[in-house]
Write an enzyme that holds these catalytic residues in place. Structure first.
Site, mmCIF file in Angstrom:
data_model
loop_
_atom_site.group_PDB
_atom_site.id
_atom_site.type_symbol
_atom_site.label_atom_id
_atom_site.label_comp_id
_atom_site.label_asym_id
_atom_site.label_seq_id
_atom_site.Cartn_x
_atom_site.Cartn_y
_atom_site.Cartn_z
ATOM 1 N N CYS A 24 1.195 -1.007 -0.084
ATOM 2 C CA CYS A 24 0.381 -0.299 0.165
ATOM 3 C C CYS A 24 0.714 1.471 -0.066
ATOM 4 C CB CYS A 24 -0.913 -0.329 1.017
ATOM 5 S SG CYS A 24 -2.171 -1.253 0.969
ATOM 6 N N LYS A 27 0.584 3.235 -2.765
ATOM 7 C CA LYS A 27 -0.898 3.923 -2.887
ATOM 8 C C LYS A 27 0.006 5.521 -3.526
ATOM 9 C CE LYS A 27 -4.374 3.509 -1.050
ATOM 10 N NZ LYS A 27 -5.400 3.350 0.607
ATOM 11 N N THR A 56 -16.976 10.352 1.055
ATOM 12 C CA THR A 56 -16.250 10.029 2.212
ATOM 13 C C THR A 56 -15.071 9.082 1.848
ATOM 14 O OG1 THR A 56 -17.671 8.301 3.181
ATOM 15 C CG2 THR A 56 -18.227 10.969 3.297
ATOM 16 N N ASP A 59 -14.101 2.675 1.882
ATOM 17 C CA ASP A 59 -13.221 0.989 1.995
ATOM 18 C C ASP A 59 -14.449 0.876 0.541
ATOM 19 O OD1 ASP A 59 -11.892 1.926 3.892
ATOM 20 O OD2 ASP A 59 -13.463 1.393 5.090
ATOM 21 N N ASP A 76 -8.896 -3.909 -4.959
ATOM 22 C CA ASP A 76 -7.422 -2.936 -4.801
ATOM 23 C C ASP A 76 -6.017 -4.809 -5.206
ATOM 24 O OD1 ASP A 76 -5.070 -2.178 -2.272
ATOM 25 O OD2 ASP A 76 -6.512 -1.873 -1.828
ATOM 26 N N HIS A 148 -8.514 -11.099 -14.885
ATOM 27 C CA HIS A 148 -7.651 -10.638 -16.504
ATOM 28 C C HIS A 148 -5.940 -10.640 -16.126
ATOM 29 C CE1 HIS A 148 -7.416 -8.629 -19.453
ATOM 30 N NE2 HIS A 148 -6.160 -7.013 -19.719
ATOM 31 N N ASP A 235 -10.479 0.485 7.179
ATOM 32 C CA ASP A 235 -9.501 -0.097 7.789
ATOM 33 C C ASP A 235 -8.705 1.138 7.194
ATOM 34 O OD1 ASP A 235 -9.825 -0.193 4.885
ATOM 35 O OD2 ASP A 235 -8.396 -2.538 4.454
#
Length: 357
Positions: A24, A27, A56, A59, A76, A148, A235
């Protein structure tokens, strides 16, 4: 120290050497993401059945199917945070499913997203990544029903994850209430660990702690959503504890207060961070949202780095009424989250305040 290198053919390069970032920590910084969305500007169809969308920075999206069911949909994916391909697959899949759990949903199926440099990675290494994701989904009781694949410059793996939740039990990140208590499900420090791993400074016990934390499914989510006293859940991932707590506060129109002394950390994280094992994403996070965070007296650059440390497959942050805290902690304990802890509170105001040394 061990570098926990890739399994497979001897000629296989380290997975983390093939990517410019990992987990992460890849990101896009919050401020940059905000600019991208601001300039996207196209017309958007928003049907009344869409219970949760972009409003907002929640998630996952939630779409009402009928009076008793709503579909939770999210995706993700990221580049390797570890060199072991099987563990990379497990971490990425666990992280993707986390968003379903964070909305109070139970996963029902997933689709795999696989982008790999096929000329550079042996096929058995790519297969191990995919197998890791399949094993996590099997542990969650769901199939990988499709996906994919593309040939890519950098290795990327993740999931499209779907789940179901009762419309009345959706738990957003924007419903925290003044007077609530904040509970964090997992210790912080995954970004610091990943930086140390890249520099071959992560000990074997710390590596095992990292794998244990990042592959533990956030199964308390739907159980917590059944509790009336649980008002909001999110999270903690790439924007760090400070970033996701700030999102919760802003979306809810309240102020979140984090008691830094109560925040659980992975073993040895403070020492590693003090030695310079901090990701670039931590600094980008602070540059993006630091103006919304009040750091209390006694909190130094080390605390700031850990508050903004990007968490891959991090823990649930729960905002609940004081009289439900014991139930919340019991759910976490029952599901195997021994490090879950009360880390703060919610009060009238705005933004995020961090107190304690």
């Amino acid at each position: 120290m061990s570098n926990h290198t890739t399994t497979g053919a001897p000629s296989a390069p380290r997975l983390t050497s093939l990517s410019h970032g990992g987990g992460c920590g890849c990101k896009i910084a919050p401020a940059v993401l905000g600019e991208i969305l601001r300039h996207s500007g196209g017309a958007s169809v928003i049907p009344p059945e869409l219970l949760v969308g972009l409003e907002t920075a929640d998630d996952a999206a939630v779409y009402r199917l009928n009076e008793a069911q709503a579909l939770v949909a999210t995706t993700d994916f990221f580049m390797p945070i570890v060199d072991d391909p099987y563990e990379f697959g497990r971490i990425a899949a666990t992280n993707a499913l986390s968003d379903v759990y964070a909305m109070g949903g139970r996963p029902i199926m997933a689709l795999a997203l696989v982008a790999m440099p096929v000329a550079r990675l042996p096929l058995d290494v790519i297969g191990a990544i995919v197998r890791g994701g399949q094993d996590v989904c099997a542990a969650a009781g769901i199939p990988i029903a499709g996906g994919h694949t593309i040939d890519s410059v950098e290795p990327i793996y993740g999931l499209v994850a779907m789940g179901l939740v009762h419309p009345d039990r959706v738990r957003r990140n924007a419903a925290a209430q003044a007077g609530d208590v904040l509970v964090l499900g997992k210790p912080l420090g995954v970004g610091v660990y990943s930086a140390a791993l890249k520099k071959e400074q992560l000990g074997d016990a710390q590596y095992r702690a990292m794998i244990d934390a990042t592959t533990r499914l956030n199964t308390p989510g739907p159980l917590l959503a059944e509790l009336d006293g649980v008002h909001a859940i999110t999270d903690v991932t790439g924007f760090g504890l400070a970033g996701h707590a700030l999102e919760m506060a802003r979306g809810s129109g309240v102020q979140a207060v984090i008691d830094w002394a109560r925040v659980p950390l992975l073993p040895g994280v403070s020492d590693l961070a003090a030695a310079g094992m901090v990701t670039g994403a931590s600094g980008r996070n602070w540059a993006s949202y630091g103006e919304g965070v009040q750091l209390g007296a006694g909190l130094d650059a080390l605390a700031q780095a850990l508050l903004t440390d990007p968490q891959t497959s991090g823990g649930l942050l729960v905002s609940c009424s004081p009289d439900s805290v014991e139930q919340v902690l019991e759910v976490f304990a029952r599901e195997g989250f021994a490090d879950a802890a009360v880390v703060g509170r919610v009060q009238a105001g705005d933004g995020l305040q961090v107190v304690g040394a």
